[in-house]
Design a protein around this motif. Structure first.
Motif, PDB file in Angstrom:
ATOM      1  N   TYR A  37       0.820  -1.206   0.000  1.00  0.00           N
ATOM      2  CA  TYR A  37       0.000   0.000   0.000  1.00  0.00           C
ATOM      3  C   TYR A  37       0.857   1.259   0.000  1.00  0.00           C
ATOM      4  O   TYR A  37       0.481   2.279  -0.585  1.00  0.00           O
ATOM      5  N   CYS A  38       2.035   1.169   0.622  1.00  0.00           N
ATOM      6  CA  CYS A  38       2.979   2.288   0.556  1.00  0.00           C
ATOM      7  C   CYS A  38       3.488   2.465  -0.876  1.00  0.00           C
ATOM      8  O   CYS A  38       3.647   3.596  -1.357  1.00  0.00           O
ATOM      9  N   ARG A  39       3.745   1.349  -1.536  1.00  0.00           N
ATOM     10  CA  ARG A  39       4.153   1.421  -2.945  1.00  0.00           C
ATOM     11  C   ARG A  39       3.071   2.113  -3.761  1.00  0.00           C
ATOM     12  O   ARG A  39       3.364   3.016  -4.563  1.00  0.00           O
ATOM     13  N   ASP A  40       1.827   1.720  -3.559  1.00  0.00           N
ATOM     14  CA  ASP A  40       0.739   2.337  -4.312  1.00  0.00           C
ATOM     15  C   ASP A  40       0.641   3.829  -4.004  1.00  0.00           C
ATOM     16  O   ASP A  40       0.396   4.644  -4.896  1.00  0.00           O
ATOM     17  N   PHE A  41       0.818   4.182  -2.730  1.00  0.00           N
ATOM     18  CA  PHE A  41       0.755   5.595  -2.353  1.00  0.00           C
ATOM     19  C   PHE A  41       1.862   6.376  -3.050  1.00  0.00           C
ATOM     20  O   PHE A  41       1.621   7.438  -3.629  1.00  0.00           O
ATOM     21  N   LYS A  42       3.095   5.843  -3.009  1.00  0.00           N
ATOM     22  CA  LYS A  42       4.231   6.563  -3.595  1.00  0.00           C
ATOM     23  C   LYS A  42       4.108   6.662  -5.111  1.00  0.00           C
ATOM     24  O   LYS A  42       4.452   7.695  -5.697  1.00  0.00           O
ATOM     25  N   LEU A  43       3.637   5.611  -5.754  1.00  0.00           N
ATOM     26  CA  LEU A  43       3.600   5.600  -7.212  1.00  0.00           C
ATOM     27  C   LEU A  43       2.345   6.231  -7.793  1.00  0.00           C
ATOM     28  O   LEU A  43       2.361   6.698  -8.938  1.00  0.00           O
ATOM     29  N   GLU A  44       1.246   6.273  -7.015  1.00  0.00           N
ATOM     30  CA  GLU A  44      -0.012   6.787  -7.553  1.00  0.00           C
ATOM     31  C   GLU A  44      -0.435   8.124  -6.931  1.00  0.00           C
ATOM     32  O   GLU A  44      -0.859   9.040  -7.642  1.00  0.00           O
ATOM     33  N   ASP A  91      -7.780   9.990   7.480  1.00  0.00           N
ATOM     34  CA  ASP A  91      -8.459   8.698   7.467  1.00  0.00           C
ATOM     35  C   ASP A  91      -8.495   8.169   6.036  1.00  0.00           C
ATOM     36  O   ASP A  91      -9.298   8.607   5.213  1.00  0.00           O
ATOM     37  N   LEU A  92      -7.600   7.231   5.750  1.00  0.00           N
ATOM     38  CA  LEU A  92      -7.529   6.641   4.413  1.00  0.00           C
ATOM     39  C   LEU A  92      -8.356   5.363   4.376  1.00  0.00           C
ATOM     40  O   LEU A  92      -7.962   4.342   4.924  1.00  0.00           O
ATOM     41  N   GLU A  93      -9.499   5.427   3.752  1.00  0.00           N
ATOM     42  CA  GLU A  93     -10.286   4.220   3.523  1.00  0.00           C
ATOM     43  C   GLU A  93      -9.765   3.456   2.319  1.00  0.00           C
ATOM     44  O   GLU A  93     -10.004   2.268   2.164  1.00  0.00           O
ATOM     45  N   ALA A  94      -9.030   4.156   1.465  1.00  0.00           N
ATOM     46  CA  ALA A  94      -8.385   3.557   0.305  1.00  0.00           C
ATOM     47  C   ALA A  94      -7.190   4.428  -0.039  1.00  0.00           C
ATOM     48  O   ALA A  94      -7.099   5.575   0.396  1.00  0.00           O
ATOM     49  N   ILE A  95      -6.260   3.883  -0.816  1.00  0.00           N
ATOM     50  CA  ILE A  95      -5.120   4.665  -1.264  1.00  0.00           C
ATOM     51  C   ILE A  95      -5.613   5.587  -2.360  1.00  0.00           C
ATOM     52  O   ILE A  95      -5.870   5.174  -3.488  1.00  0.00           O
ATOM     53  N   ALA A  96      -5.796   6.855  -2.023  1.00  0.00           N
ATOM     54  CA  ALA A  96      -6.390   7.797  -2.963  1.00  0.00           C
ATOM     55  C   ALA A  96      -5.905   9.210  -2.665  1.00  0.00           C
ATOM     56  O   ALA A  96      -5.578   9.549  -1.528  1.00  0.00           O
ATOM     57  N   PHE A  97      -5.902  10.022  -3.692  1.00  0.00           N
ATOM     58  CA  PHE A  97      -5.465  11.413  -3.590  1.00  0.00           C
ATOM     59  C   PHE A  97      -6.473  12.278  -2.843  1.00  0.00           C
ATOM     60  O   PHE A  97      -6.098  13.143  -2.041  1.00  0.00           O
ATOM     61  N   ASP A  98      -7.757  12.057  -3.072  1.00  0.00           N
ATOM     62  CA  ASP A  98      -8.789  12.988  -2.606  1.00  0.00           C
ATOM     63  C   ASP A  98      -8.794  13.227  -1.100  1.00  0.00           C
ATOM     64  O   ASP A  98      -8.878  14.378  -0.654  1.00  0.00           O
ATOM     65  N   PRO A  99      -8.740  12.194  -0.243  1.00  0.00           N
ATOM     66  CA  PRO A  99      -8.781  12.485   1.189  1.00  0.00           C
ATOM     67  C   PRO A  99      -7.567  13.265   1.675  1.00  0.00           C
ATOM     68  O   PRO A  99      -7.675  14.097   2.581  1.00  0.00           O
ATOM     69  N   VAL A 100      -6.419  13.010   1.081  1.00  0.00           N
ATOM     70  CA  VAL A 100      -5.216  13.756   1.464  1.00  0.00           C
ATOM     71  C   VAL A 100      -5.329  15.200   1.001  1.00  0.00           C
ATOM     72  O   VAL A 100      -5.047  16.133   1.747  1.00  0.00           O
ATOM     73  N   ALA A 101      -5.789  15.378  -0.239  1.00  0.00           N
ATOM     74  CA  ALA A 101      -5.965  16.739  -0.760  1.00  0.00           C
ATOM     75  C   ALA A 101      -6.979  17.526   0.048  1.00  0.00           C
ATOM     76  O   ALA A 101      -6.775  18.711   0.320  1.00  0.00           O
ATOM     77  N   ALA A 102      -8.066  16.872   0.451  1.00  0.00           N
ATOM     78  CA  ALA A 102      -9.082  17.562   1.243  1.00  0.00           C
ATOM     79  C   ALA A 102      -8.501  18.028   2.574  1.00  0.00           C
ATOM     80  O   ALA A 102      -8.772  19.147   3.036  1.00  0.00           O
TER      81      ALA A 102
END
Length: 201
Positions: free
Chosen positions: A54-61, A183-194
């Motif tokens: 999941y860290c890989r997905d976060f870093k790459l996506e 709160d990351l329910e999934a590896i996604a940009f939107d919650p971090v951006a918000a």
């Protein structure tokens, strides 16, 4: 991807419960690799294990989207923090130690370049791979390999992990914006951006 937080963290501990704003950055925490503006008003700190998928997905996506939206303009300070769970008893420490050697020797930009490239090889980590990725980035591949093999920076990594634990980190990736956990329910940009946009208001 529709994962629960428990699935993302890969641990029964729920990270970040009751964390107060501004609690990150204790005096015992090692200096982190930093992207963006080191003096920005908003700080994003991300705890990672180099063997965590999941860290890989976060870093790459997600990281490239954060880079485009916030880092290139200097809107945020982005800190990489190490948190070897460890997902893998060898590579969680070895890759992080190699990456830390890159940071200590060549600075922030080199670290983030190495981190992005090495994650591409997560399913086939090896000391030869660590060295070749460093060489391909015009870094000192043999020195990076030696740091990985010898876990040269293990004390620093353990200090970073301890700092994370003291702030309620229980798994990876864990993202804080100005000391508040996202709160990351999934590896996604939107919650971090918000969370970043809220902190910038």
């Amino acid at each position: 991807m529709n994962l629960t937080r428990r699935g993302l963290l890969g641990t029964a501990a729920a990270a970040g419960t009751g964390i107060a704003a501004g609690c990150l950055g204790s005096e015992d925490a090692p200096d982190p690799p930093v992207a963006g503006d080191p003096d920005a008003d908003v700080t994003v700190a991300v705890y990672e294990d180099f063997s965590c998928p999941y860290c890989r997905d976060f870093k790459l996506e997600v990281f490239p989207q954060l880079e485009e939206a916030y880092l290139d303009s200097g809107a945020i300070r982005y800190e990489h923090r190490d948190f070897p769970i460890p997902v893998d008893d060898t590579w969680s420490w070895a890759v992080a130690s190699g990456a830390r050697e890159v940071f200590e020797s060549d600075g922030d930009d080199a670290f983030f370049s190495f981190a992005g490239e090495i994650y591409e090889h997560q399913n086939g980590y090896g000391y030869d791979t660590i060295e070749s990725v460093a060489d391909d980035l015009d870094l000192d591949g043999p020195s990076v390999r030696e740091a990985a093999e010898d876990e040269t920076h293990r004390d620093t990594l353990e200090a970073d992990r301890s700092n994370g634990e003291s702030n309620g980190v229980g798994g990876t990736p864990t993202v804080f914006v100005d000391g508040d956990i996202v709160d990351l329910e999934a590896i996604a940009f939107d919650p971090v951006a918000a969370a970043i946009d809220d902190a910038r208001e």
